[in-house]
Design a protein around this motif. Structure first.
Motif, PDB file in Angstrom:
ATOM      1  N   PHE A  53       0.708  -1.065   0.013  1.00 21.43           N
ATOM      2  CA  PHE A  53       0.107  -0.098   0.037  1.00 21.43           C
ATOM      3  C   PHE A  53       0.701   1.332  -0.049  1.00 21.43           C
ATOM      4  O   PHE A  53       0.168   2.348   0.457  1.00 21.43           O
ATOM      5  N   THR A  54       2.049   1.142  -0.154  1.00 21.39           N
ATOM      6  CA  THR A  54       2.763   2.384  -0.281  1.00 21.39           C
ATOM      7  C   THR A  54       2.918   2.814  -1.700  1.00 21.39           C
ATOM      8  O   THR A  54       3.263   4.285  -1.969  1.00 21.39           O
ATOM      9  N   ARG A  55       2.222   2.158  -2.567  1.00 22.55           N
ATOM     10  CA  ARG A  55       1.990   2.720  -3.896  1.00 22.55           C
ATOM     11  C   ARG A  55       0.649   3.410  -4.110  1.00 22.55           C
ATOM     12  O   ARG A  55      -0.288   2.823  -3.569  1.00 22.55           O
ATOM     13  N   GLU A  56       0.444   4.577  -4.851  1.00 21.04           N
ATOM     14  CA  GLU A  56      -0.717   5.264  -4.916  1.00 21.04           C
ATOM     15  C   GLU A  56      -1.611   4.575  -5.738  1.00 21.04           C
ATOM     16  O   GLU A  56      -1.464   3.892  -6.679  1.00 21.04           O
ATOM     17  N   GLY A  57      -3.041   4.528  -5.091  1.00 17.10           N
ATOM     18  CA  GLY A  57      -3.997   3.755  -6.169  1.00 17.10           C
ATOM     19  C   GLY A  57      -4.187   2.222  -5.864  1.00 17.10           C
ATOM     20  O   GLY A  57      -5.134   1.756  -5.981  1.00 17.10           O
ATOM     21  N   VAL A  58      -3.373   1.709  -4.859  1.00 16.13           N
ATOM     22  CA  VAL A  58      -3.500   0.453  -4.722  1.00 16.13           C
ATOM     23  C   VAL A  58      -4.770   0.000  -3.786  1.00 16.13           C
ATOM     24  O   VAL A  58      -5.242  -1.000  -4.012  1.00 16.13           O
ATOM     25  N   LEU A  59      -4.904   0.906  -2.805  1.00 12.05           N
ATOM     26  CA  LEU A  59      -6.042   0.309  -1.827  1.00 12.05           C
ATOM     27  C   LEU A  59      -7.469   0.635  -2.724  1.00 12.05           C
ATOM     28  O   LEU A  59      -8.247  -0.136  -2.514  1.00 12.05           O
ATOM     29  N   GLU A  60      -7.484   1.706  -3.288  1.00 11.63           N
ATOM     30  CA  GLU A  60      -8.763   1.852  -4.255  1.00 11.63           C
ATOM     31  C   GLU A  60      -8.764   0.778  -5.081  1.00 11.63           C
ATOM     32  O   GLU A  60     -10.000   0.175  -5.426  1.00 11.63           O
ATOM     33  N   GLU A  61      -7.985   0.264  -5.887  1.00 12.60           N
ATOM     34  CA  GLU A  61      -7.998  -0.894  -6.665  1.00 12.60           C
ATOM     35  C   GLU A  61      -8.292  -2.185  -5.953  1.00 12.60           C
ATOM     36  O   GLU A  61      -9.186  -3.110  -6.507  1.00 12.60           O
ATOM     37  N   ARG A  62      -7.636  -2.469  -4.789  1.00 13.42           N
ATOM     38  CA  ARG A  62      -7.995  -3.576  -4.150  1.00 13.42           C
ATOM     39  C   ARG A  62      -9.390  -3.494  -3.862  1.00 13.42           C
ATOM     40  O   ARG A  62     -10.154  -4.671  -3.773  1.00 13.42           O
ATOM     41  N   LEU A  63     -10.039  -2.602  -3.131  1.00  7.28           N
ATOM     42  CA  LEU A  63     -11.409  -2.424  -2.772  1.00  7.28           C
ATOM     43  C   LEU A  63     -12.303  -2.712  -3.894  1.00  7.28           C
ATOM     44  O   LEU A  63     -13.463  -3.388  -3.854  1.00  7.28           O
ATOM     45  N   ASN A  64     -11.903  -2.195  -5.263  1.00  8.90           N
ATOM     46  CA  ASN A  64     -12.650  -1.948  -6.139  1.00  8.90           C
ATOM     47  C   ASN A  64     -13.081  -3.520  -6.542  1.00  8.90           C
ATOM     48  O   ASN A  64     -13.818  -3.769  -7.055  1.00  8.90           O
ATOM     49  N   ASP A  65     -11.944  -4.050  -6.684  1.00  8.94           N
ATOM     50  CA  ASP A  65     -11.721  -5.635  -7.198  1.00  8.94           C
ATOM     51  C   ASP A  65     -12.657  -6.330  -6.308  1.00  8.94           C
ATOM     52  O   ASP A  65     -13.347  -7.232  -6.830  1.00  8.94           O
ATOM     53  N   TYR A  66     -12.692  -6.220  -4.930  1.00  8.65           N
ATOM     54  CA  TYR A  66     -13.564  -7.174  -4.001  1.00  8.65           C
ATOM     55  C   TYR A  66     -14.950  -6.813  -4.399  1.00  8.65           C
ATOM     56  O   TYR A  66     -15.832  -7.680  -4.806  1.00  8.65           O
ATOM     57  N   LEU A 119       2.673   4.841   7.346  1.00 10.45           N
ATOM     58  CA  LEU A 119       2.540   5.745   8.496  1.00 10.45           C
ATOM     59  C   LEU A 119       4.083   6.193   8.391  1.00 10.45           C
ATOM     60  O   LEU A 119       5.115   5.475   8.625  1.00 10.45           O
ATOM     61  N   ASP A 120       4.276   7.391   8.577  1.00 12.97           N
ATOM     62  CA  ASP A 120       5.334   8.121   8.870  1.00 12.97           C
ATOM     63  C   ASP A 120       6.208   8.071   7.738  1.00 12.97           C
ATOM     64  O   ASP A 120       7.374   8.235   7.818  1.00 12.97           O
ATOM     65  N   VAL A 121       5.829   7.813   6.478  1.00  9.75           N
ATOM     66  CA  VAL A 121       6.629   7.702   5.229  1.00  9.75           C
ATOM     67  C   VAL A 121       6.109   8.523   4.481  1.00  9.75           C
ATOM     68  O   VAL A 121       6.768   9.169   3.731  1.00  9.75           O
ATOM     69  N   ASP A 122       4.797   8.451   4.232  1.00  9.19           N
ATOM     70  CA  ASP A 122       4.114   9.402   3.062  1.00  9.19           C
ATOM     71  C   ASP A 122       2.772   9.963   3.899  1.00  9.19           C
ATOM     72  O   ASP A 122       1.764   9.298   3.751  1.00  9.19           O
ATOM     73  N   LYS A 123       2.992  11.195   4.436  1.00 11.33           N
ATOM     74  CA  LYS A 123       1.857  11.571   5.155  1.00 11.33           C
ATOM     75  C   LYS A 123       0.716  11.806   4.347  1.00 11.33           C
ATOM     76  O   LYS A 123      -0.606  11.587   4.501  1.00 11.33           O
ATOM     77  N   ASN A 124       0.855  12.425   3.054  1.00 11.21           N
ATOM     78  CA  ASN A 124      -0.394  12.645   1.977  1.00 11.21           C
ATOM     79  C   ASN A 124      -1.166  11.230   1.659  1.00 11.21           C
ATOM     80  O   ASN A 124      -2.324  11.233   1.717  1.00 11.21           O
ATOM     81  N   LEU A 125      -0.211  10.144   1.417  1.00  7.68           N
ATOM     82  CA  LEU A 125      -1.165   8.867   1.187  1.00  7.68           C
ATOM     83  C   LEU A 125      -1.488   8.315   2.346  1.00  7.68           C
ATOM     84  O   LEU A 125      -2.567   7.603   2.460  1.00  7.68           O
ATOM     85  N   GLU A 126      -1.236   8.440   3.613  1.00  9.76           N
ATOM     86  CA  GLU A 126      -1.458   8.003   4.873  1.00  9.76           C
ATOM     87  C   GLU A 126      -2.828   8.681   5.177  1.00  9.76           C
ATOM     88  O   GLU A 126      -3.888   7.957   5.543  1.00  9.76           O
ATOM     89  N   GLU A 127      -3.194   9.943   4.795  1.00 15.59           N
ATOM     90  CA  GLU A 127      -4.496  10.618   5.025  1.00 15.59           C
ATOM     91  C   GLU A 127      -5.277  10.345   3.873  1.00 15.59           C
ATOM     92  O   GLU A 127      -6.432   9.961   4.096  1.00 15.59           O
ATOM     93  N   GLU A 128      -4.972  10.177   2.628  1.00 16.88           N
ATOM     94  CA  GLU A 128      -5.859   9.491   1.909  1.00 16.88           C
ATOM     95  C   GLU A 128      -6.396   8.299   1.963  1.00 16.88           C
ATOM     96  O   GLU A 128      -7.364   7.903   1.745  1.00 16.88           O
ATOM     97  N   HIS A 129      -5.312   7.062   2.564  1.00 13.80           N
ATOM     98  CA  HIS A 129      -5.880   6.071   3.054  1.00 13.80           C
ATOM     99  C   HIS A 129      -6.669   6.065   4.088  1.00 13.80           C
ATOM    100  O   HIS A 129      -7.747   5.190   4.144  1.00 13.80           O
TER     101      HIS A 129
END
Length: 268
Positions: A53-66, A119-129
């Protein structure tokens, strides 16, 4: 909430097969005599293990697939992006209840991984997730009438990951005395079930049974999940020790949560 390598995924799999009515898998166990009806429920299992999930868009893709797969299962047409994934999931839960006559079971394994990965790696992606998960988990409040049972596992306490603002706060059994040995191996279970591998290990270490038990206890039972302070052994470490006949730091070598190390590295 339990540390990694404690059997959370196995517990979720057990619940999934129970609610799918697969009684043949439970033959000879206590539930075999307790359960008389073995109803089959629609089960929705979300597993966040195995994705980066460190790559942008992976979470949306995973949920969409389900949700896309579930829409197909229940004869719902493709959404083509008109509705958010949470709203689509509510429609799936409603369809499941209407078509099966039973309320749905939702099982989510590692509910917090999409946040912990960044967490503590990409604040923007953390907030998006965090916002995406808020929207998805809020489904449980909106679709309450369609739900029989909801169960989530993770490595953090619910209160520490604020993704449940749109969801009636879950009943957190992480440190509840009734469930403290739900995952892991208790002293009583160790003595009742593992006499043979303990004896084989004792022969390797050339010591008495009691001495072997003391060594195992000293190394592997340092977990407590309620005020009762019942000793709980880590199953991953214990089973690896029996397999290799060696006492070693198996959990640390495979299960150390990297997010914890990151947090420790820049705090006092």
């Amino acid at each position: 909430s339990r540390p990694r390598r404690f059997g959370k995924s196995l517990l979720v799999s057990t619940l999934e097969n129970y609610y799918l009515g697969r009684k043949e898998l439970f033959k000879g166990l206590k539930i075999d005599s307790l359960e008389k009806e073995w109803h089959v429920y629609p089960v929705f299992h979300v597993d966040f293990n195995g994705s980066d999930f460190t790559r942008e868009g992976v979470l949306e893709e995973r949920l969409n697939d389900y949700v896309t797969d579930w829409e197909s299962d229940y004869g719902l047409g493709p959404d083509n992006g008109r509705l958010d994934v949470g709203t689509r999931f509510i429609k799936v839960l409603r369809a499941a209840r209407e078509q099966t006559g039973r309320r749905a079971v939702v099982l989510i394994d590692e509910y917090d991984k999409p946040i912990l990965d960044v967490l503590d790696v990409d604040k923007n992606l953390e907030e998006e997730h965090r916002n995406i998960l808020k929207g998805f988990y809020s489904v449980f409040k909106s679709a309450d009438e369609h739900l029989q049972f909801v169960f989530l596992t993770g490595v953090t306490k619910f209160s520490q990951v604020s993704v449940f603002s749109g969801f009636n706060q879950p009943f957190d059994i992480s440190m509840h005395g009734k469930y403290e040995t739900l995952c892991g191996i208790s002293q009583a279970e160790l003595e009742a079930t593992f006499r043979e591998p303990i004896d084989k290990m004792r022969e390797f270490y050339i010591c008495s049974y009691d001495e072997m038990m003391t060594m195992l206890k000293s190394q592997y039972d340092g977990y407590h999940f309620s005020d009762n302070m019942t000793d709980v052994y880590n199953p991953f470490s214990l089973l690896n020790a029996f397999s290799t006949k060696r006492i070693s730091d198996y959990w640390f070598k495979s299960g150390t949560p990297t997010y914890l190390i990151r947090l420790l590295s820049h705090t006092n």
